[in-house]
Design a protein around this motif. Structure first.
Motif, PDB file in Angstrom:
ATOM      1  N   MET A 242     -10.809   0.404   1.318  1.00  9.64           N
ATOM      2  CA  MET A 242     -10.655   1.495   2.276  1.00  9.64           C
ATOM      3  C   MET A 242      -9.330   2.189   1.995  1.00  9.64           C
ATOM      4  SD  MET A 242     -11.978   3.006   4.880  1.00  9.64           S
ATOM      5  CE  MET A 242     -11.255   4.541   5.430  1.00  9.64           C
ATOM      6  N   LYS A 243      -9.371   3.499   1.947  1.00 10.51           N
ATOM      7  CA  LYS A 243      -8.124   4.244   1.809  1.00 10.51           C
ATOM      8  C   LYS A 243      -7.449   4.259   3.173  1.00 10.51           C
ATOM      9  CE  LYS A 243      -9.619   6.882  -2.150  1.00 10.51           C
ATOM     10  NZ  LYS A 243     -10.382   8.015  -2.654  1.00 10.51           N
ATOM     11  N   SER A 244      -6.353   3.546   3.266  1.00  3.12           N
ATOM     12  CA  SER A 244      -5.769   3.330   4.593  1.00  3.12           C
ATOM     13  C   SER A 244      -5.114   4.588   5.155  1.00  3.12           C
ATOM     14  CB  SER A 244      -4.765   2.174   4.550  1.00  3.12           C
ATOM     15  OG  SER A 244      -3.686   2.498   3.706  1.00  3.12           O
TER      16      SER A 244
ATOM     17  N   ALA B 138       0.866  -1.184   0.000  1.00  4.95           N
ATOM     18  CA  ALA B 138       0.000   0.000   0.000  1.00  4.95           C
ATOM     19  C   ALA B 138       0.902   1.232   0.000  1.00  4.95           C
ATOM     20  CB  ALA B 138      -0.902   0.002   1.224  1.00  4.95           C
ATOM     21  N   LYS B 139       0.587   2.187  -0.880  1.00  4.56           N
ATOM     22  CA  LYS B 139       1.499   3.322  -1.072  1.00  4.56           C
ATOM     23  C   LYS B 139       0.898   4.631  -0.602  1.00  4.56           C
ATOM     24  CE  LYS B 139       4.396   0.790  -3.481  1.00  4.56           C
ATOM     25  NZ  LYS B 139       5.284   0.004  -2.633  1.00  4.56           N
ATOM     26  N   PRO B 140       1.739   5.508  -0.092  1.00  2.00           N
ATOM     27  CA  PRO B 140       1.257   6.869   0.131  1.00  2.00           C
ATOM     28  C   PRO B 140       1.313   7.638  -1.193  1.00  2.00           C
ATOM     29  CG  PRO B 140       3.554   6.693   0.817  1.00  2.00           C
ATOM     30  CD  PRO B 140       3.152   5.338   0.303  1.00  2.00           C
ATOM     31  N   GLY B 141       0.262   8.364  -1.514  1.00  2.00           N
ATOM     32  CA  GLY B 141       0.294   9.171  -2.732  1.00  2.00           C
ATOM     33  C   GLY B 141      -0.130  10.594  -2.422  1.00  2.00           C
ATOM     34  N   CYS B 142      -0.937  10.758  -1.382  1.00  2.84           N
ATOM     35  CA  CYS B 142      -1.425  12.094  -1.056  1.00  2.84           C
ATOM     36  C   CYS B 142      -1.722  12.232   0.446  1.00  2.84           C
ATOM     37  CB  CYS B 142      -2.689  12.392  -1.851  1.00  2.84           C
ATOM     38  SG  CYS B 142      -4.083  11.355  -1.374  1.00  2.84           S
ATOM     39  N   LEU B 143      -1.962  11.111   1.115  1.00  3.79           N
ATOM     40  CA  LEU B 143      -2.327  11.086   2.539  1.00  3.79           C
ATOM     41  C   LEU B 143      -3.553  11.946   2.816  1.00  3.79           C
ATOM     42  CD1 LEU B 143       1.211  11.202   4.206  1.00  3.79           C
ATOM     43  CD2 LEU B 143      -0.113   9.238   3.437  1.00  3.79           C
ATOM     44  N   ASN B 144      -4.393  12.034   1.831  1.00  4.46           N
ATOM     45  CA  ASN B 144      -5.519  12.955   1.931  1.00  4.46           C
ATOM     46  C   ASN B 144      -6.788  12.367   1.322  1.00  4.46           C
ATOM     47  OD1 ASN B 144      -6.364  15.534   2.729  1.00  4.46           O
ATOM     48  ND2 ASN B 144      -6.302  16.260   0.592  1.00  4.46           N
ATOM     49  N   GLY B 145      -6.721  11.089   0.997  1.00  4.39           N
ATOM     50  CA  GLY B 145      -7.901  10.453   0.438  1.00  4.39           C
ATOM     51  C   GLY B 145      -8.170  10.771  -1.029  1.00  4.39           C
ATOM     52  N   ASP B 146      -7.218  11.370  -1.714  1.00  8.26           N
ATOM     53  CA  ASP B 146      -7.482  11.830  -3.076  1.00  8.26           C
ATOM     54  C   ASP B 146      -6.996  10.902  -4.181  1.00  8.26           C
ATOM     55  OD1 ASP B 146      -8.531  14.156  -1.973  1.00  8.26           O
ATOM     56  OD2 ASP B 146      -6.588  15.186  -2.022  1.00  8.26           O
ATOM     57  N   CYS B 147      -6.137   9.920  -3.858  1.00 14.10           N
ATOM     58  CA  CYS B 147      -5.494   9.195  -4.955  1.00 14.10           C
ATOM     59  C   CYS B 147      -5.718   7.688  -4.955  1.00 14.10           C
ATOM     60  CB  CYS B 147      -3.997   9.486  -4.976  1.00 14.10           C
ATOM     61  SG  CYS B 147      -3.058   8.604  -3.712  1.00 14.10           S
ATOM     62  N   GLY B 148      -6.017   7.115  -3.805  1.00 15.47           N
ATOM     63  CA  GLY B 148      -6.314   5.688  -3.752  1.00 15.47           C
ATOM     64  C   GLY B 148      -5.112   4.757  -3.768  1.00 15.47           C
ATOM     65  N   ALA B 149      -3.902   5.289  -3.812  1.00 19.39           N
ATOM     66  CA  ALA B 149      -2.712   4.429  -3.862  1.00 19.39           C
ATOM     67  C   ALA B 149      -2.584   3.578  -2.601  1.00 19.39           C
ATOM     68  CB  ALA B 149      -1.462   5.275  -4.052  1.00 19.39           C
ATOM     69  N   CYS B 150      -3.212   4.007  -1.528  1.00 21.04           N
ATOM     70  CA  CYS B 150      -3.081   3.349  -0.234  1.00 21.04           C
ATOM     71  C   CYS B 150      -4.217   2.363   0.043  1.00 21.04           C
ATOM     72  CB  CYS B 150      -3.090   4.401   0.860  1.00 21.04           C
ATOM     73  SG  CYS B 150      -4.670   5.290   0.873  1.00 21.04           S
TER      74      CYS B 150
HETATM   75  S1  FES Z   1      -2.577   8.144   0.035  1.00 18.79           S
HETATM   76 FE1  FES Z   1      -3.823   9.034  -1.472  1.00 18.79          FE
HETATM   77  S2  FES Z   1      -5.771   8.288  -0.887  1.00 18.79           S
HETATM   78 FE2  FES Z   1      -4.507   7.537   0.656  1.00 18.79          FE
END
Ligand code: FES
Ligand code: FES
Lengths: 151, 772
Positions: free
Chosen positions: A59-61, A38-50
């Motif tokens: 679930m966006k972790s 699971a990757k961080p991409g934005c830590l804001n719920g915007d990208c889904g990488a997590c």
């Molecule tokens: S890191 Fe982008 S939605 Fe979670």
């Protein structure tokens, strides 16, 4: 901030983790359990990488605290073994850099499970929450549709 | 050809679908410290005071760097302090670095650093920067160390000026019956690779500097750190694992420098700096903006006789790669059209915007928007079909480029063929406009592009091949796997050359600058061209060695031996031969005697005949070949609210040879998607203080699933005789024409000429309002 010891049920195993109450699930599974799929991409719920699955739902972790996941059934990309969607991603060239891939696959995996007869609209609603910057999405669409059709 | 052209699955496929592929940030150890950068909240301001006292006393803090003068950095002009000292020049500029035990502690301490600023007037655009009374971004421009061919103008905001002078302008204007003239502009935007940049640095007790970084240019990191900080280049080892998308943004060297300085400050302990998305957008280099002025003169048939072009590139606060971008924009300034009388000024302008990295297409999608919109204006004025106008002016063999390179059957693709194929693909003959109902209308727009790769004339690439005991081969190249699949394609090329099963070729995905031969940078769609040539030379080397030892064992002259299926055998008696496994580590006779030894193949490549440009005329050879393409975009436009849907997008590229079908299609479609997002929605919104208002993926929105059009992609095949199997670069080209084609479609749909990006409904509405 105080740390506490919690138990998380991840990929079929009960794991003991020390977390702060502010730690996200993403931070805990990556940093404490070494599950870096699971990757961080934005830590804001915007990208889904997590994206992971929690009780079979995507679930966006980065949006869930580790302590909120206590007692829940968490599946990460590392917990998927030779599923049709993984192979479909490979066969259809549905990734390039691969960074968004674990998140997309977890989202697709849950979609296939929850909506085995998903139509275009449902697929779009679900997959619209993830960003892939490398592909133009045509291959991802093909991958998910192949699996839906084959079951 | 057996392997070339086939859609061989990516070598790293399984890693990427199981979460096992590791990117820089996935490498972590308990001893690793975390770095957090404090960034400027303003576009242009004097730093009055930085107070770090409170922050220093926060738990876990190991060191704080601020206010210290480090050597200036920058690729062509050394104009950039790693951490701002006297003033900040863009919103997001790094001014302090905190090193602490954990990311959380570093962040908390960073929040306690108090900086006092005094606001300075902001330079908001390259056009403003160009004016005589504009505020100065770099007061001491004349004092910086710079490369020989860079021409900053002290006392102005001009970081460099590239001139293209060709033919006779007066003659051109006299021969013209029509002229069109227009201005175009767009602000900077971002690459948004899904992996934000991350660098880890550590300095070992013996002075070895180890850096791991998400980069397209680890060899450049090594070179530049050695140069900037006077380090021993042999002691710098840079590692790059998988990279989560790059698009040019990771070809700049920035975060590596901060990680290096951070590690140095804590006695060499490993320090990791991971950009948050906001930092990645603000602090790290962005996608360049442009203000363009185009004037074309043409005869009554639409043949363009003359062009006067001015590009003001938005270099932002620092020049770094913008100098190269300015040059690249100049050498292909006309787009893919033959214009004999030409005057182009390409300026690299300092502003108070974030500074640019290369962006997929390296100035070409940007200039293409201006050129292709102008082409449509010309077509409209002359009442000529826009596709026909392009066909008539298409550049081809026998013509010369703006920098006077004579084109031949190999160094340029066939644009007319691309146009003809595009015409069918988008059913152009059915008409450009289709009324759906009184609200909706479907409109097609078209464009063309060309591009050469303006890489350093002495850029190297190297490949090493080693064997395993079973006769399988390990392939090592310095190309980075940024997502383009280049390493898999290299394996295909080797399999083709050795006529062996591609499964028996193992590719080393990670690059480390100590053991992997250098590949200059993984940029400019040049991976296959350069590394492929190096690889073919290494294959020759291996073939030679295999034959040599086999000829002794088989007691046959080398010339009589063939290679296929991992065997060396007699041409006229294939049954008599040896498997690679019997000879790749030497051959052992039954009595134990051994001959030969481990076979290691090496190959290298360097571009031939590239030159610097003449400073007065621009004449020179900037790149090896020109790839050309034609594009179409079909939109459904709502006349009531000016919104639109992307229905179809088409690209026809002259690719030379398709090496891996699905990989090539994926590159083209992905690039198209990115180009449409750049054209249609992506931009930085600035306020009066030069602050970027949308540094998040919620407010800066790339294309999401389902927002993409249907893709139509096809190829034309004019081989590049110098390239491996004739293949031309393809990683960027899908993007280049999208802004022009979308702009042309929307201009027709809305009935108003659009000159700015991004093409959002609000822009269309405002343009219409202004007109009426
Ligand atoms: S890191 Fe982008 S939605 Fe979670
Ligand atoms: S494969 Fe790179 S972001 Fe999706």
């Amino acid at each position: 901030m105080k740390s506490q010891i919690i138990e998380l049920y991840v990929n079929g195993d009960l794991r003991t983790v020390t977390v702060r109450s502010a730690d996200t699930l993403l931070y805990a599974i990556r940093g404490k359990l070494g599950l870096t799929g699971a990757k961080p991409g934005c830590l804001n719920g915007d990208c889904g990488a997590c994206t992971v699955n929690v009780d079979d739902w995507p679930m966006k972790s980065c949006l869930m605290l580790a302590v909120e996941a206590i007692g829940k059934n968490i599946t990460t990309i590392e917990g998927l073994k030779k599923t049709p969607i993984q192979q479909a991603f490979v066969d259809n060239f549905a990734f390039q850099c691969g960074y968004c891939t674990p998140g997309f696959i977890m989202n697709c995996h849950s979609l296939i499970h929850q909506h085995p007869d998903a139509d275009d609209k449902t697929i779009k609603e679900w997959l619209g929450s993830n960003i892939c910057r490398c592909t133009g999405y045509a291959e991802i669409e093909k991958a998910v549709k192949t699996v839906l059709e084959n079951q | 050809m057996d392997v070339i052209g086939r859609s061989i699955l990516r070598k790293e496929s399984q890693d990427k679908v199981t979460g096992r592929a590791r990117y820089t940030h996935d490498h972590h150890s308990n001893t690793m410290l975390s770095g957090k950068v404090v960034i400027s909240p303003y576009g242009h301001a004097k730093i009055v005071k930085i107070d770090t006292i409170e922050a220093r006393n926060m738990p876990g803090v190991k060191a704080i760097l601020a206010g210290e003068e480090f050597p200036l950095t920058g690729e062509d002009i050394r104009d950039r302090p790693p951490l701002a000292v006297d003033k900040v020049r863009y919103h997001g500029e790094a001014i302090a670095l905190v090193i602490a035990d954990t990311p959380g502690q570093a962040k908390k301490a960073a929040d306690r650093i108090k900086v006092q600023y005094e606001l300075l007037p902001v330079v908001h655009s390259p056009t403003q920067a160009f004016q005589k009374d504009a505020p100065m971004v770099h007061e001491r421009l004349g004092e910086y160390i710079k490369e020989k061919h860079t021409t900053p103008v002290p006392g102005t905001n001009i970081a460099t000026h590239i001139k293209i002078r060709k033919g006779n302008m007066e003659k051109g204007w006299t021969e013209s019956v029509t002229t069109v003239e227009a201005d175009f502009s767009f602000p900077p935007s971002d690459h948004v690779a899904m992996e934000t940049r991350c660098s880890i640095a550590e300095i070992l007790p013996d002075g070895t500097i180890k850096i791991m970084t998400s980069s397209q240019a680890p060899f450049m990191v090594k070179q530049l750190i050695a140069k900037y900080f006077n380090e021993d280049i042999g002691k710098i080892i840079v590692e790059t694992p998988f990279v989560g998308g790059a698009f040019g943004g990771k070809a700049s060297v920035q975060l590596e420098i901060l990680a290096y300085l951070g590690s140095k400050a804590v006695g060499g302990l490993p320090v990791k700096i991971l950009n948050s998305r906001e930092e990645d957008i603000l602090m790290s280099p962005c996608h360049i903006g442009l203000d363009a002025k185009i004037k074309f003169g043409a005869d009554h048939l639409g043949i363009i006789k003359v062009a006067e072009i001015r590009y003001l590139w938005d270099s932002g606060a620092y020049s770094d790669k913008a100098i190269d971008l300015t040059r690249a924009g100049a050498v292909d300034c006309t787009g893919p059209y033959n214009i004999e009388n030409l005057w182009c000024d390409s300026y690299c302008m300092y502003t108070n915007h974030p500074y640019p990295a290369p962006f997929r297409g390296f100035s070409h999608s940007e200039l293409s928007f201006a050129i292709e919109r102008t082409m449509d204006l010309l077509a409209q004025k002359l009442q000529i079909d826009p596709l026909e106008l392009r066909y008539r002016n298409a550049i081809m063999k026998g013509h010369t480029t703006p920098t006077r390179v004579l084109l031949n059957q190999s160094n340029v693709g066939d644009l007319q063929k691309c146009i003809v194929r595009l015409k069918e693909l988008i059913s152009w003959d059915e008409g450009q406009v289709k009324e759906m109902n009184n609200r909706l209308v479907r409109v097609k727009g078209i464009s063309c592009s060309w591009k050469t790769s303006t890489i350093d004339p002495n850029a190297p690439s190297g490949v090493i091949l080693t064997f395993n005991r079973d006769g399988s081969i390990n392939l090592m190249s310095g190309v980075i796997e940024i997502g383009t699949g280049t390493k898999t394609v290299l394996a295909q090329i080797l399999a083709e050359r050795l006529k062996m099963n591609v499964d028996n070729i193992h590719v080393k995905m990670e690059v480390d600058t100590q053991t992997t031969p250098e590949h200059w940078k993984t940029v400019a769609s040049r991976g296959i061209y350069m590394a492929g040539r190096a690889l073919l030379e290494a294959a020759e080397d291996v073939i030679n060695q295999l034959r040599e030892i086999a000829s002794i064992v088989l007691r046959a002259p080398k010339e009589d031996l063939e290679i296929a299926d991992s065997r060396v055998f007699l041409r006229d008696n294939p049954l008599m031969g040896l498997h690679f496994q019997d000879i790749c580590y030497g051959y052992q006779y039954p009595n134990g005697n051994s001959i030969g030894g481990q076979i290691i193949g090496t190959g290298n490549f360097i571009m031939r005949h590239l030159t610097h440009l003449d400073p007065e005329t621009g004449a020179g050879k900037p790149g090896p070949e020109w790839t050309v393409a034609a594009y179409g975009v079909e939109i459904e436009f709502d006349r009531r609210d000016f919104t639109y849907q992307l229905v179809k997008a088409a690209t026809v590229v002259d690719i030379g040879t398709v090496l891996n079908k699905k990989a090539a299609l994926g590159q083209v479609m992905g690039a198209m998607s990115m180009g449409l997002a750049f054209a249609g929605r992506e931009t930085f919104y600035f306020d009066q203080l030069g602050r970027v208002l949308n540094p998040q993926l919620r407010t800066y929105r790339p294309l999401h699933y389902g927002e993409n059009p249907e893709y139509l992609v096809d190829f034309v095949h004019t081989p590049d005789l110098e390239a491996p199997y004739g293949a031309r670069g393809v990683g960027e080209h899908g993007l280049l024409g999208m802004p022009g084609a979308l702009g042309n479609a929307l201009s027709v749909a809305a009935g108003v000429s659009l000159h700015h990006l991004p093409l959002i409904p609000e822009l269309i509405w405002k343009t219409k309002e202004a007109k009426s």
